[in-house]
Scaffold this motif. Structure first.
Motif, mmCIF file in Angstrom:
data_model
loop_
_atom_site.group_PDB
_atom_site.id
_atom_site.type_symbol
_atom_site.label_atom_id
_atom_site.label_comp_id
_atom_site.label_asym_id
_atom_site.label_seq_id
_atom_site.Cartn_x
_atom_site.Cartn_y
_atom_site.Cartn_z
ATOM 1 N N PRO A 123 0.807 -1.222 0.000
ATOM 2 C CA PRO A 123 0.000 0.000 0.000
ATOM 3 C C PRO A 123 0.846 1.280 0.000
ATOM 4 C CG PRO A 123 0.174 -0.813 2.227
ATOM 5 C CD PRO A 123 0.976 -1.767 1.366
ATOM 6 N N ASP A 124 2.174 1.097 -0.185
ATOM 7 C CA ASP A 124 3.080 2.243 -0.080
ATOM 8 C C ASP A 124 2.891 3.272 -1.181
ATOM 9 O OD1 ASP A 124 4.148 1.029 2.141
ATOM 10 O OD2 ASP A 124 5.796 0.087 1.049
ATOM 11 N N VAL A 125 2.137 2.894 -2.221
ATOM 12 C CA VAL A 125 1.893 3.827 -3.323
ATOM 13 C C VAL A 125 1.298 5.138 -2.827
ATOM 14 C CG1 VAL A 125 -0.371 2.769 -3.807
ATOM 15 C CG2 VAL A 125 0.782 4.123 -5.565
ATOM 16 N N VAL A 126 0.477 5.071 -1.782
ATOM 17 C CA VAL A 126 -0.168 6.294 -1.285
ATOM 18 C C VAL A 126 0.859 7.270 -0.737
ATOM 19 C CG1 VAL A 126 -1.825 7.258 0.352
ATOM 20 C CG2 VAL A 126 -2.336 5.113 -0.820
ATOM 21 N N ASP A 127 1.743 6.785 0.119
ATOM 22 C CA ASP A 127 2.776 7.649 0.682
ATOM 23 C C ASP A 127 3.693 8.185 -0.414
ATOM 24 O OD1 ASP A 127 1.734 7.179 3.198
ATOM 25 O OD2 ASP A 127 3.145 5.570 3.645
ATOM 26 N N THR B 81 3.019 14.744 -4.900
ATOM 27 C CA THR B 81 1.963 15.695 -5.248
ATOM 28 C C THR B 81 1.438 16.491 -4.061
ATOM 29 O OG1 THR B 81 0.163 14.112 -4.884
ATOM 30 C CG2 THR B 81 1.210 14.094 -7.059
ATOM 31 N N GLY B 82 1.583 15.924 -2.857
ATOM 32 C CA GLY B 82 1.032 16.563 -1.669
ATOM 33 C C GLY B 82 -0.456 16.351 -1.499
ATOM 34 N N ARG B 83 -1.066 15.544 -2.406
ATOM 35 C CA ARG B 83 -2.527 15.397 -2.334
ATOM 36 C C ARG B 83 -2.989 14.208 -3.173
ATOM 37 N NH1 ARG B 83 -4.462 20.835 -4.983
ATOM 38 N NH2 ARG B 83 -6.532 19.845 -4.983
ATOM 39 N N ILE B 84 -4.071 13.614 -2.745
ATOM 40 C CA ILE B 84 -4.857 12.698 -3.566
ATOM 41 C C ILE B 84 -6.300 13.106 -3.368
ATOM 42 C CG2 ILE B 84 -5.608 10.318 -3.931
ATOM 43 C CD1 ILE B 84 -2.845 9.401 -2.993
ATOM 44 N N ASP B 85 -6.946 13.544 -4.424
ATOM 45 C CA ASP B 85 -8.276 14.138 -4.333
ATOM 46 C C ASP B 85 -9.400 13.142 -4.564
ATOM 47 O OD1 ASP B 85 -7.708 17.334 -4.462
ATOM 48 O OD2 ASP B 85 -6.246 16.231 -5.644
ATOM 49 N N LEU B 86 -9.098 12.055 -5.259
ATOM 50 C CA LEU B 86 -10.127 11.084 -5.627
ATOM 51 C C LEU B 86 -9.435 9.753 -5.876
ATOM 52 C CD1 LEU B 86 -13.174 10.635 -6.480
ATOM 53 C CD2 LEU B 86 -12.407 11.084 -8.828
ATOM 54 N N VAL B 87 -10.133 8.658 -5.549
ATOM 55 C CA VAL B 87 -9.631 7.323 -5.848
ATOM 56 C C VAL B 87 -10.577 6.628 -6.816
ATOM 57 C CG1 VAL B 87 -8.993 5.067 -4.913
ATOM 58 C CG2 VAL B 87 -8.591 7.140 -3.555
ATOM 59 N N GLU C 266 -5.464 -5.171 1.028
ATOM 60 C CA GLU C 266 -4.479 -4.179 0.598
ATOM 61 C C GLU C 266 -5.158 -3.059 -0.192
ATOM 62 O OE1 GLU C 266 -1.090 -5.643 -1.465
ATOM 63 O OE2 GLU C 266 -0.137 -6.348 0.385
ATOM 64 N N LEU C 267 -6.128 -3.419 -1.018
ATOM 65 C CA LEU C 267 -6.882 -2.404 -1.753
ATOM 66 C C LEU C 267 -7.578 -1.459 -0.792
ATOM 67 C CD1 LEU C 267 -8.012 -1.271 -4.411
ATOM 68 C CD2 LEU C 267 -9.822 -2.993 -4.284
ATOM 69 N N ALA C 268 -8.207 -2.021 0.234
ATOM 70 C CA ALA C 268 -8.891 -1.203 1.227
ATOM 71 C C ALA C 268 -7.905 -0.316 1.981
ATOM 72 C CB ALA C 268 -9.649 -2.092 2.209
ATOM 73 N N GLU C 269 -6.723 -0.842 2.293
ATOM 74 C CA GLU C 269 -5.725 -0.060 3.004
ATOM 75 C C GLU C 269 -5.282 1.131 2.163
ATOM 76 O OE1 GLU C 269 -3.164 1.263 5.943
ATOM 77 O OE2 GLU C 269 -4.833 -0.158 6.015
ATOM 78 N N VAL C 270 -5.103 0.928 0.868
ATOM 79 C CA VAL C 270 -4.748 2.034 -0.020
ATOM 80 C C VAL C 270 -5.814 3.118 0.020
ATOM 81 C CG1 VAL C 270 -4.518 2.684 -2.459
ATOM 82 C CG2 VAL C 270 -3.257 0.717 -1.572
ATOM 83 N N ILE C 271 -7.064 2.706 -0.114
ATOM 84 C CA ILE C 271 -8.162 3.674 -0.137
ATOM 85 C C ILE C 271 -8.224 4.444 1.183
ATOM 86 C CG2 ILE C 271 -10.670 3.930 -0.296
ATOM 87 C CD1 ILE C 271 -10.602 1.368 -2.081
ATOM 88 N N THR D 166 -5.563 7.202 1.669
ATOM 89 C CA THR D 166 -5.711 8.450 0.899
ATOM 90 C C THR D 166 -6.576 9.458 1.616
ATOM 91 O OG1 THR D 166 -7.709 7.783 -0.338
ATOM 92 C CG2 THR D 166 -5.569 7.137 -1.261
ATOM 93 N N GLY D 167 -7.577 8.984 2.376
ATOM 94 C CA GLY D 167 -8.535 9.891 2.998
ATOM 95 C C GLY D 167 -9.436 10.590 2.001
ATOM 96 N N ALA D 168 -9.468 10.097 0.763
ATOM 97 C CA ALA D 168 -10.220 10.741 -0.312
ATOM 98 C C ALA D 168 -11.486 9.959 -0.632
ATOM 99 C CB ALA D 168 -9.342 10.843 -1.564
#
Length: 257
Positions: A178-182, A188-194, A222-227, A230-232
């Motif tokens: 799930p490290d892709v998020v970090d 970018t400093g942001r993820i606005d939508l998944v 792992e998919l859920a952890e990524v989502i 993001t907090g998005a």
């Protein structure tokens, strides 16, 4: 967490209700065409709805292209979509990162992105946020690998674009979960939508084929952890209609609770 789906554009609010969706994404025009989006008679109804709305721009758009016959119409078409999206109260317009062709200098592609945002800024900016989406395949893609996403943000970051993380694209593009998020946030400093999609294909396959949640190659936890990281808000672009999307949304709500 707000979760929804990509839906048909005829009556997106009814489609949201049929899925129990908090948000929807849809096309304003033919995703494979170059025509400007027409005005919508239901614009006020969409604005007044409690459902959040996102617009996906046509797939033909390639802002990185070195071909004037593609790049210049791409700029025009995305600008038209931003104006039309604002007219219905959309929260953003998603556009793919684009690519250059074999043998071309990708640095020019990144500069083409910069020129697009700079020209728009000179004219007052966009009416809605532009969310750049990562892509699954291509060795000359501007938003597949982390190093190229970083180069893209070096070019356009000052204009404060948004970012849309597609989980199928990330998996197929070879970005570790799930490290892709970090990693993306550091760039970018942001993820606005998944775009919360499972993948029919193996990790780093380069293939963009979405699967329903739990039916593909990505581990559901792992998919859920990524989502969650993001907090998005998230939406599915998975196969099927209201029934299948409702099941995917319910599964994601369960996994991310």
């Amino acid at each position: 967490m707000r979760i929804g789906a990509h839906v048909d554009s005829v009556d997106p609010i009814a489609e949201a209700a049929a899925r129990g969706a908090d948000l929807v994404q849809f096309f304003l025009a033919d995703p494979q065409g170059w025509k400007a989006p027409p005005a919508r008679e239901d614009a006020e109804a969409i604005k007044d709805a409690e459902v959040d709305v996102y617009i996906h721009s046509p797939y033909v758009i390639n802002l990185a292209s070195l071909n004037n016959r593609i790049r210049i119409p791409s700029r025009k078409l995305l600008t038209q979509h931003a104006k039309a999206a604002a007219a219905i109260g959309a929260k953003g317009v998603i556009v793919h990162g684009g690519h250059v062709r074999d043998g071309e200098d990708i640095a020019v592609g990144f500069d083409n992105w910069r020129k697009f945002f700079a020209q728009a800024a000179d004219q007052g900016g966009f009416d809605v946020p532009i969310l750049v989406e990562n892509t699954a395949g291509g060795e000359h893609a501007c938003a597949r690998r982390l190093d190229n996403i970083a180069r893209l943000w070096d070019a356009i970051g000052e204009f404060e674009p948004g970012f849309c993380l597609d989980t199928c694209h990330a998996w197929a593009g070879g970005l570790e979960f799930p490290d892709v998020v970090d990693a993306i946030m550091a760039i970018t400093g942001r993820i606005d939508l998944v775009h919360a999609n499972d993948s029919r294909d193996d990790f780093d396959s380069g293939r963009d084929r979405h699967a329903n949640i739990g039916a593909g190659k990505i581990d559901a936890e792992e998919l859920a952890e990524v989502i969650k990281r993001t907090g998005a808000p998230a939406l599915v672009e998975t196969p099927g209609g209201a029934e299948e999307h409702s099941a995917d949304i319910a599964r994601l709500r369960e996994l991310t609770a």
